[in-house]
Design an enzyme around this catalytic site. Structure first.
Site: not given
Length: 387
Positions: A141, A243, A366, A386
């Site tokens: 990630s 994306n 993804e 984050f």
């Protein structure tokens, strides 16, 4: 079954004649070339590599890309193809995604003219396979923490590092490898068979069994200066490709959910207990209604996002909305569908549990739920969480 059972809100009316015809073409391909064989492929953990050329002839590879032999279809048409393919199996839709949305998109968006001419036509035809090497064993990630490096050596580059969970890598003819350089993160086109490049399938798996995911090691891999994707610098490059793949998942997940629901509905109408079909019981009808509600809402989300993408107004934060909602919803539907089948639901001849297993993989790649939640949270609050 009634007409409302298949399209409760009449969503087909929102599609053009051309879009419906394309969807039905892909649906027919799935019916004839995937459904009869998918349980065997899944059980034996086999990806049918020969199907690539068939998909290329149909226009399923790089569907949304234009020029260089690519089909040049709309975002909605690509979404409809993903919907139908994943109704067959997530692994087959994943192949189309890795090939077109990741590897081909990277070359189309950021490649030189020579790179586009060299790779895109045969990839669109399914004659050559590509993979996309971003994720690492310790950087999933958080791709900014990647440790794969590339340094200049004479007139070329030397790449060292490792990648993990890379779709198609062991059968790929070219790998798009993202590596850290002294100028930031760059993309490289690494041909198959080059010394120092090794791709090892990850086995055994409980999900995505009819597809290939690999570990990659790169040890002193030497590539020429022309291997660099000239238009990509930093993480914006790989994120732009991600994306594209995330967009296809928004539609694909609803295909898996729809197929699980249809399997449960057909079973409920045929299976008799206590003297009547189990579809006659209130609890079963509640489950079916809940599935229809969520599938129809998910398809509306997918179609609206697709229309925005075609209009050029879609932003990445909205893609996260669709990926998070539709995959999470599809898993719940597949699990609920399995309960209607009772004990028979764990048999491979029925699709819901296969879809549920596959969707656990789709949910993770993804961008995990957590990543998309934080993307949406940042968009809503203006505060990045984050770190």
């Amino acid at each position: 079954m009634t007409d409302l059972a298949m399209d409760y809100l009449g969503l087909d009316a929102l599609l053009s004649a051309e879009e419906l015809a394309w969807r039905d073409t892909v649906r027919g391909f799935v019916r004839d070339r995937i459904r009869p064989y998918i349980t065997d492929w899944y059980e034996r953990a086999v990806f049918p590599a020969g199907i690539a050329a068939e998909m290329g002839r149909l226009g399923l590879l790089g569907t949304h890309l234009s020029g260089y032999g690519c089909p040049g279809r709309s975002a909605v048409e690509y979404g409809l193809a993903a919907l139908e393919l994943e109704a067959g199996d997530s692994g087959l839709r994943t192949f189309v995604s890795v090939q077109g949305s990741l590897a081909m998109s990277a070359i189309a968006k950021f490649g030189s003219e020579a790179q586009k001419q060299r790779w895109l036509p045969p990839m669109a035809a399914g004659e050559l396979i590509g993979c996309f090497g971003l994720t690492e064993p310790e950087a999933g990630s958080d791709p900014a923490s990647m440790t794969t490096t590339a340094h200049r050596d004479g007139g070329g580059w030397v790449i060292d590092g490792a990648k993990r969970w890379i779709g198609l890598a062991s059968i790929a003819d070219v790998a798009v490898i993202w590596a850290r350089t002294q100028d930031g993160i760059r993309g490289f086109l690494v041909p198959a068979g080059i010394p120092g490049f090794t791709a090892t399938p990850i086995e055994p798996k409980l999900a995505m069994r009819a597809s290939i995911q690999c570990d990659i090691t790169l040890t002193g891999v030497r590539v020429p200066a022309g291997a660099v994707l000239p238009g990509a610098a930093g993480l914006r490059g790989p994120f732009a490709c991600l994306n594209e793949a995330r967009y296809g998942i928004i539609w694909g997940a609803m295909g898996a959910a729809r197929d699980a629901y249809e399997a449960a509905l057909g079973y409920a109408l045929d299976r008799r207990q206590f003297g009547k079909p189990i579809a006659a019981f209130q609890l079963t009808q509640q489950k079916l209604v809940d599935m229809v509600l969520e599938i129809q809402k998910g398809l509306l989300v997918a179609l609206h996002i697709g229309r925005m993408k075609d209009a050029g107004t879609l932003i990445p934060e909205q893609i996260s909305f669709g990926k998070l909602n539709n995959v999470r919803t599809a898993i719940a539907i597949a699990r609920q569908a399995r309960t209607i089948l009772g004990g028979n639901g764990v048999a491979l001849e029925y699709s819901p549990m296969r879809h549920a297993n596959n969707l656990e993989g789709v949910r993770t790649y993804e961008g995990t739920d957590e990543v998309h939640i934080l993307i949406m949270g940042r968009a809503i609050t203006g505060i990045p969480a984050f770190t």
